[in-house]
Design a protein around this motif. Sequence first.
Motif, PDB file in Angstrom:
ATOM      1  N   ARG A   1      65.660  58.903  52.825  1.00 49.09           N
ATOM      2  CA  ARG A   1      66.393  57.700  52.439  1.00 49.09           C
ATOM      3  C   ARG A   1      66.840  56.908  53.658  1.00 49.09           C
ATOM      4  O   ARG A   1      66.724  55.681  53.710  1.00 49.09           O
ATOM      5  CB  ARG A   1      67.602  58.104  51.596  1.00 49.09           C
ATOM      6  N   LEU A   2      67.346  57.625  54.633  1.00 49.08           N
ATOM      7  CA  LEU A   2      67.808  56.985  55.863  1.00 49.08           C
ATOM      8  C   LEU A   2      66.628  56.380  56.637  1.00 49.08           C
ATOM      9  O   LEU A   2      66.720  55.253  57.139  1.00 49.08           O
ATOM     10  CB  LEU A   2      68.538  58.014  56.734  1.00 49.08           C
ATOM     11  N   ALA A   3      65.533  57.128  56.719  1.00 46.74           N
ATOM     12  CA  ALA A   3      64.347  56.638  57.430  1.00 46.74           C
ATOM     13  C   ALA A   3      63.776  55.384  56.759  1.00 46.74           C
ATOM     14  O   ALA A   3      63.357  54.439  57.441  1.00 46.74           O
ATOM     15  CB  ALA A   3      63.290  57.734  57.494  1.00 46.74           C
ATOM     16  N   ILE A   4      63.765  55.369  55.441  1.00 46.91           N
ATOM     17  CA  ILE A   4      63.261  54.209  54.704  1.00 46.91           C
ATOM     18  C   ILE A   4      64.187  53.006  54.897  1.00 46.91           C
ATOM     19  O   ILE A   4      63.735  51.890  55.149  1.00 46.91           O
ATOM     20  CB  ILE A   4      63.118  54.547  53.205  1.00 46.91           C
ATOM     21  N   ASP A   5      65.491  53.238  54.795  1.00 49.68           N
ATOM     22  CA  ASP A   5      66.459  52.141  54.924  1.00 49.68           C
ATOM     23  C   ASP A   5      66.359  51.459  56.285  1.00 49.68           C
ATOM     24  O   ASP A   5      66.560  50.243  56.394  1.00 49.68           O
ATOM     25  CB  ASP A   5      67.877  52.660  54.711  1.00 49.68           C
ATOM     26  N   TYR A   6      66.049  52.250  57.329  1.00 49.10           N
ATOM     27  CA  TYR A   6      65.995  51.686  58.681  1.00 49.10           C
ATOM     28  C   TYR A   6      64.564  51.561  59.201  1.00 49.10           C
ATOM     29  O   TYR A   6      64.343  51.348  60.382  1.00 49.10           O
ATOM     30  CB  TYR A   6      66.861  52.515  59.623  1.00 49.10           C
ATOM     31  N   LYS A   7      63.613  51.697  58.263  1.00 50.38           N
ATOM     32  CA  LYS A   7      62.193  51.455  58.562  1.00 50.38           C
ATOM     33  C   LYS A   7      61.666  52.286  59.729  1.00 50.38           C
ATOM     34  O   LYS A   7      60.854  51.824  60.532  1.00 50.38           O
ATOM     35  CB  LYS A   7      61.953  49.963  58.800  1.00 50.38           C
ATOM     36  N   LYS A   8      62.090  53.532  59.793  1.00 48.27           N
ATOM     37  CA  LYS A   8      61.615  54.462  60.823  1.00 48.27           C
ATOM     38  C   LYS A   8      60.602  55.408  60.182  1.00 48.27           C
ATOM     39  O   LYS A   8      60.838  56.609  60.032  1.00 48.27           O
ATOM     40  CB  LYS A   8      62.798  55.248  61.416  1.00 48.27           C
ATOM     41  N   TYR A   9      59.453  54.861  59.810  1.00 47.37           N
ATOM     42  CA  TYR A   9      58.487  55.602  59.003  1.00 47.37           C
ATOM     43  C   TYR A   9      57.752  56.695  59.778  1.00 47.37           C
ATOM     44  O   TYR A   9      57.359  57.709  59.200  1.00 47.37           O
ATOM     45  CB  TYR A   9      57.487  54.637  58.374  1.00 47.37           C
ATOM     46  N   ASP A  10      57.566  56.503  61.072  1.00 49.01           N
ATOM     47  CA  ASP A  10      56.865  57.529  61.848  1.00 49.01           C
ATOM     48  C   ASP A  10      57.654  58.829  61.909  1.00 49.01           C
ATOM     49  O   ASP A  10      57.091  59.919  61.958  1.00 49.01           O
ATOM     50  CB  ASP A  10      56.571  57.030  63.263  1.00 49.01           C
ATOM     51  N   VAL A  11      58.982  58.709  61.867  1.00 52.01           N
ATOM     52  CA  VAL A  11      59.854  59.887  61.885  1.00 52.01           C
ATOM     53  C   VAL A  11      59.594  60.771  60.665  1.00 52.01           C
ATOM     54  O   VAL A  11      59.620  62.001  60.755  1.00 52.01           O
ATOM     55  CB  VAL A  11      61.347  59.464  61.924  1.00 52.01           C
ATOM     56  N   ILE A  12      59.334  60.133  59.519  1.00 50.82           N
ATOM     57  CA  ILE A  12      59.054  60.874  58.290  1.00 50.82           C
ATOM     58  C   ILE A  12      57.879  61.820  58.504  1.00 50.82           C
ATOM     59  O   ILE A  12      57.925  62.995  58.136  1.00 50.82           O
ATOM     60  CB  ILE A  12      58.739  59.904  57.126  1.00 50.82           C
ATOM     61  N   GLY A  13      56.819  61.310  59.121  1.00 52.59           N
ATOM     62  CA  GLY A  13      55.630  62.127  59.363  1.00 52.59           C
ATOM     63  C   GLY A  13      55.892  63.251  60.341  1.00 52.59           C
ATOM     64  O   GLY A  13      55.461  64.392  60.128  1.00 52.59           O
ATOM     65  N   GLU A  14      56.598  62.957  61.435  1.00 53.42           N
ATOM     66  CA  GLU A  14      56.897  63.976  62.434  1.00 53.42           C
ATOM     67  C   GLU A  14      57.740  65.101  61.842  1.00 53.42           C
ATOM     68  O   GLU A  14      57.493  66.285  62.093  1.00 53.42           O
ATOM     69  CB  GLU A  14      57.623  63.350  63.630  1.00 53.42           C
ATOM     70  N   ASP A  15      58.746  64.728  61.058  1.00 57.58           N
ATOM     71  CA  ASP A  15      59.615  65.732  60.439  1.00 57.58           C
ATOM     72  C   ASP A  15      58.863  66.590  59.435  1.00 57.58           C
ATOM     73  O   ASP A  15      59.069  67.798  59.358  1.00 57.58           O
ATOM     74  CB  ASP A  15      60.805  65.059  59.744  1.00 57.58           C
ATOM     75  N   CYS A  16      58.000  65.960  58.661  1.00 57.99           N
ATOM     76  CA  CYS A  16      57.243  66.697  57.651  1.00 57.99           C
ATOM     77  C   CYS A  16      56.388  67.771  58.304  1.00 57.99           C
ATOM     78  O   CYS A  16      56.356  68.925  57.850  1.00 57.99           O
ATOM     79  CB  CYS A  16      56.379  65.731  56.841  1.00 57.99           C
TER      80      CYS A  16
END
Length: 330
Positions: A61-76
């Motif tokens: 939710r936080l990553a989407i709200d602040y448009k930090k989409y690459d972080v989503i992939g790294e964390d996954c």
Amino acid sequence: MKVKKKKNMTIYKISNILESTYNDKVMSVLDHFSGFYKIYESGYKEPVLVSGVDGVGTKLRLAIDYKKYDVIGEDCFAMCANDVLCHGALPLFFLDYLACGKLDYTIVKKIIQGIAISCKKNNTCLIGGETAEMPEIYKKNDYDIAGFCVGIVEKNHIIDGRKLIQEEDILIGLPSSGVHSNGFSVIRNIFSTEDFMKSFQEKPFYETLLIPTKIYHFPIHTLLKKFLIHGLAHITGGGISDNLYRILPENLSAVVKKEKIPIQPVFNYIQKKGNLSEHEMWNTFNMGVGMIIVVSFKEKYHILNKLHILGEKPFILGNIVKGNKKVFLK
């Protein structure tokens, strides 16, 4: 048909990102219904495949709200790879499942790039996945992601703390990079949108929260080439207690000394703002410990020295004692 065509175009556009992670073991292409990876030339006598699956939780939710989409992939990737690592496995390949309300190629590309970068750093092949567009389930710019990691280990080299951990073993902690990917439901209940934008350590607070989960592949596999590790615990949801408990034999307990752990400022900030108890903090967050290594007390100095040489900042946080499978935080 338009949705299918758009999805196929997205797959075509990101194919080069996936292929950049391939090695000569990958036999499939994205047009196949499944991914193929050959293990018959891997050099193992009794190879055992080790699999793990995880997501990113409400950090999304936080990553989407602040448009930090690459972080989503790294964390996954990190959440899955660290779990597979806990049994001594080398990651071979990775797949993802990405669900959204409306497919946006720019966003999908950034998420996949985040996964691919982590895959390449850890010699893992991103061999496929699934992208699902579900407008009835997700809002337009909402995304959810799950990852699937498969690794390999020699049968007689499997790390199983329940069989290997002994009395007087030492607990060595490796620092987390921050909050990692757990506890965000609590965080989002405490902090407002304005709070996330406030300065913390000279940058907006949300940037500290979105620091990607650290991957422990390199230091652990370097240690495994020379030392016998009795147990590994990836500190995720439930904190140190829940995750360390999972690897203990029935007749042994772990004593963790909280004062030995270098608690990062972000956790003190969260606790103060949310007026959270010690129990809530230690049973929700990693508190600065990303991975716990259980080793013989006879080898602790050699292992600590090696970790320092590798650029890590390890610390001894406790030991193993006789007991009935409990974790004592003191």
